[in-house]
Every structure is written in structure tokens, then in C-alpha cells.
Design an enzyme around this catalytic site. Structure first.
Site, short mmCIF file in Angstrom:
data_model
loop_
_atom_site.label_atom_id
_atom_site.label_comp_id
_atom_site.label_asym_id
_atom_site.label_seq_id
_atom_site.Cartn_x
_atom_site.Cartn_y
_atom_site.Cartn_z
N SER A 46 1.35 9.15 -1.11
CA SER A 46 0.48 9.86 -2.04
C SER A 46 0.68 11.35 -1.93
O SER A 46 1.01 11.87 -0.84
CB SER A 46 -0.97 9.50 -1.70
OG SER A 46 -1.85 10.41 -2.31
N TYR B 234 -8.20 8.59 4.89
CA TYR B 234 -7.29 7.91 3.97
C TYR B 234 -5.94 8.62 3.95
O TYR B 234 -4.87 8.02 4.11
CB TYR B 234 -7.88 7.86 2.55
CG TYR B 234 -6.85 7.50 1.50
CD1 TYR B 234 -6.33 6.21 1.44
CD2 TYR B 234 -6.36 8.45 0.61
CE1 TYR B 234 -5.35 5.88 0.49
CE2 TYR B 234 -5.38 8.13 -0.33
CZ TYR B 234 -4.89 6.85 -0.39
OH TYR B 234 -3.92 6.52 -1.31
N LYS C 224 -1.85 7.57 5.20
CA LYS C 224 -0.59 7.71 4.46
C LYS C 224 0.43 8.52 5.27
O LYS C 224 1.60 8.16 5.37
CB LYS C 224 -0.83 8.38 3.10
CG LYS C 224 -1.64 7.54 2.13
CD LYS C 224 -0.89 6.29 1.72
CE LYS C 224 -1.72 5.33 0.91
NZ LYS C 224 -1.14 3.99 0.79
#
Ligand code: NAD
Ligand code: UDP
Length: 336
Positions: A123, A147, A151
Site C-alpha cells: 500500500s 495496519y 504492510k
């Protein structure tokens, strides 16, 4: 055979169609924690074919082994993961367990079955607050929430896996802001409860499910003071995975690529584009900035063009029209 983890989800279901169109045989693996099999039933209608599906959890070695013993898996597109930024702040361990532990189990089983090709859903969040835009792949990496950290950690893990075994073929796709839906209006994004992301919130406001959109901040240093992002049509994004698979065998290092359009649009520009596409009014109120948000984020997509021969083809009006078709045909998502 391509294994698509998380293939019943928003991006995964659209990628199933792109894989089929490109002639890839695939199997979907998903625990349906943020999706339902209804999405796959609808994909089956679109591609006019039965989809191979195994329900299971990427954190379960037995579940993963079942996939690899049932099918001869040549490569993996790894979408499975949790993605709600706010929830990740409240429940970091849930995110580290699901996303990181799940990826470790997947990689372990891939090694066991000598499957060494993987395309990973990363992302633009790994760029943190970029010092400048547009963002290139070699910009410094950082993150502001659990989050985002999952990643970034998974990217690091995959880079280490490659360092230890150069036979691995790894593509890290850094998505910007996926929006839109398949042109049929039968599959799309179906967030649980109140949407966190802008586009589904706008769509639900237009359809009358939400009273108004809160615009998080109008005092950023941007065209109109509201946040700017690089919205990319999910069908273009799906195609980026197909191009990655077509190139993956020839890689001799970890390939890291931005998937974005290179255009930034503000929140208010999105509202007016959606109003135009839907013919509906989207009521909004200016609200305080959302914690952790950045002013502007958009890609330099030139490397994707160079190495994957991929570029976004769909403009903002198509993103809005397709989102609206999905939203208005399915006001309650897959349970409509
Ligand atoms: P999604 O929630 O619609 O799809 C993810 C799928 O993974 C769901 O079907 C869910 O049931 C499944 N899943 C989650 N945990 C699992 C587990 N432990 N075992 C098996 N299946 C599991 O999300 P999406 O928008 O399609 O995103 C796909 C991937 O792309 C995610 O990894 C996400 O973090 C990443 N990504 C998404 C965006 C975005 O804005 N949508 C942006 C950048 C990156
Ligand atoms: N945004 C907003 N209201 C909302 C949701 C989002 O104003 O209800 C803004 C947000 O501040 C950002 C942009 O819309 O500027 C995109 O937000 P989203 O959460 O979709 O993506 P991300 O911030 O993760 O790039």
C-alpha cells in the site's frame, strides 16, 4: 495454477475476472471474515465458469497445506489481510497476527511445496507522510499505524526471503486508493458497517444510507484545502496483478511497483465528480482533520509502465459511474 488468497474480497474478486480473461487458471482461498461467497457467485456469472474455492485461514498450516496438496500451485497473489486503519490502532495484535503471522504461514507452506512466486498487496501507506509528490518507489518508508506497519514488515520479510533464496520471485504492489467497481454493477466494495474510506462513504450518502459526508479538514495545503489522493479504478488495479504474473518468472530481484494513476483529486473534487456521475446530491459538512491523515498522496506511475507495461486506463468519471452503478443496484452490498 494461481492461488488467490483473499480472492472473495473487493480487489480479489475483480482480479479473478482479470485472471480469467488472461487465461490463468486459479483457486480462491478465503476465510470470508470480510467478504461472502456471494461475490464469487457473481464473478462466476460474469466469467461464465465455476470458481475453485477453498474456505480457510492463512494462519492455519493445515488449511494452507490442503490447498497445496489439492492443486499444483505455481504462484500466489496474496490479498488476504485485514485493512481497517482505525481498528488496527485499537486491536494491533489482531492485525499483527492476521496479516504478519498469516503471511509467515503462507510463505512456509509455499517453501514446503516449492512454490516461489508471490505478488503481494502492499500500500502507498508505506510512504508515511511523503516529503514531496508525486511519490516514487525509492522514497523513504515509514508508517503511522499498525495496519501500515504490517504492510511494511511484510515487505521487509519478503525482501529477506529473497536475500536468503534468490529463486524466489517477488512483486510488491503498492496500491494507491482503489475505487470503482466492475462495469456490470454486480460486484464492488461492500464495507462492513460505516465506511472508513471516502468513496464508499460518498456512494452511501448519494444513495441515502448516510445523511452527510464529513470532510476531514479543509485547511490542508492543497488545491481547495481538502485532502488529495490518487484514486485508481479497481479494474485497472486488477490488471496490474495479471501483468505482474506475466513478468514474474523473468525477475532477478524483488520488484516494487506503485499502482496509481499519477493524478491527485481532492475530497471536494471527488464529491462533485460523484454528483455529476450519479445525478444525486452528496451533502457534506466540513469536520476537523482526521488523526494521522496527510495532505496529499499520489503516485509517480512511470516505473509500472516501464517494468510491467501497465498503466491506468480509466478516468475519474468512470470510477464514479461504476461505483454508483454498484451502489445503486446493491444499496446493501452483497446482502441486497
Ligand atoms: P477485502 O477485505 O475486501 O479483501 C481481503 C480478503 O481477505 C477478504 O475477503 C477477507 O475475508 C480475506 N481474509 C482476511 N484475513 C484472512 C485470513 N486470515 N485468512 C483467509 N482470508 C482472509 O480488502 P481489499 O480491499 O480487497 O484488499 C485486499 C488487499 O489489498 C489487503 O491486503 C489490503 O490490505 C490491500 N490494500 C487494500 C487497499 C484498499 O484501499 N482497498 C489499499 C492498499 C492495500
Ligand atoms: N475523507 C473524508 N471523509 C471521510 C473519509 C475520508 O474527508 O469520511 C478524506 C480523507 O481525509 C482523505 C481522503 O478522503 O483525505 C481519502 O481517505 P481514505 O480513507 O479513503 O483513504 P486514505 O486516507 O487511506 O488514503
Amino acid at each position: 495454477m494461481v492461488l488467490v488468497t483473499g480472492g472473495a474480497g473487493y480487489i480479489g474478486s475483480h482480479t479473478c475476472i482479470a485472471l480469467d480473461e488472461a487465461g490463468f487458471d486459479f483457486v480462491v482461498f478465503d476465510n470470508l471474515c470480510n467478504s461472502s461467497q456471494e461475490s464469487l457467485k457473481r464473478v462466476e456469472k460474469i466469467i461464465n465458469k465455476k470458481i475453485k474455492f477453498i474456505e480457510g485461514d492463512i494462519r492455519s498450516k493445515e488449511d494452507m497445506q490442503k490447498v497445496f496438496t489439492t492443486y499444483k500451485i505455481d504462484s500466489v497473489i496474496h490479498f488476504a489481510g485485514l485493512k481497517a486503519v482505525g481498528e488496527s490502532v485499537e486491536l494491533p495484535l489482531k492485525y499483527y497476527d492476521n496479516n504478519i503471522n498469516g503471511t509467515l504461514v503462507l510463505l512456509d507452506v509455499m517453501k514446503e511445496y516449492k512454490c516461489k512466486k508471490i505478488v503481494f498487496s502492499s500500500s502507498a501507506t508505506v510512504y508515511g507522510d511523503p516529503h514531496t509528490t508525486p511519490i516514487k518507489e525509492d522514497f523513504p518508508l515509514s508508517c503511522t499505524n499498525p495496519y501500515g506497519r504490517t504492510k511494511l514488515f511484510i515487505e521487509e520479510i519478503l525482501r529477506d526471503v529473497y536475500r536468503a533464496d534468490n529463486d524466489f520471485k517477488i512483486v510488491l504492489l503498492r496500491y494507491f486508493n482503489p475505487v470503482g467497481a466492475h462495469e456490470s454493477g454486480t460486484i464492488g466494495e461492500d464495507p462492513n458497517g460505516k465506511p472508513n474510506n471516502l468513496m464508499p462513504f460518498i456512494a452511501q450518502t448519494a444513495v441515502g444510507k448516510r445523511e452527510f459526508l464529513s470532510v476531514f479538514g479543509d485547511d490542508y495545503d492543497t488545491v481547495d484545502g481538502t485532502g488529495v489522493r490518487d484514486y485508481i479504478h479497481v479494474v485497472d488495479l486488477a490488471q496490474g496483478h495479471v501483468n505482474s504474473l506475466q513478468k514474474i518468472a523473468a525477475l532477478d530481484s524483488v520488484l516494487t511497483v506503485n499502482l496509481g494513476t499519477g493524478n491527485g483529486y481532492s475530497v471536494l473534487e471527488m464529491v462533485s465528480a460523484f454528483e455529476k456521475a450519479s445525478g444525486k446530491k452528496v451533502a457534506y459538512k466540513i469536520a476537523p482533520r482526521r488523526e494521522g491523515d496527510i495532505a496529499a498522496c499520489f503516485a509517480d506511475p512511470s516505473y509500472a509502465k516501464e517494468v510491467l507495461q501497465w498503466q491506468a486506463t480509466k478516468e475519474l468519471n468512470e470510477m464514479c459511474e461504476d461505483s454508483w452503478r454498484w451502489q445503486s443496484n446493491n444499496p446493501n452490498g452483497y446482502s441486497s
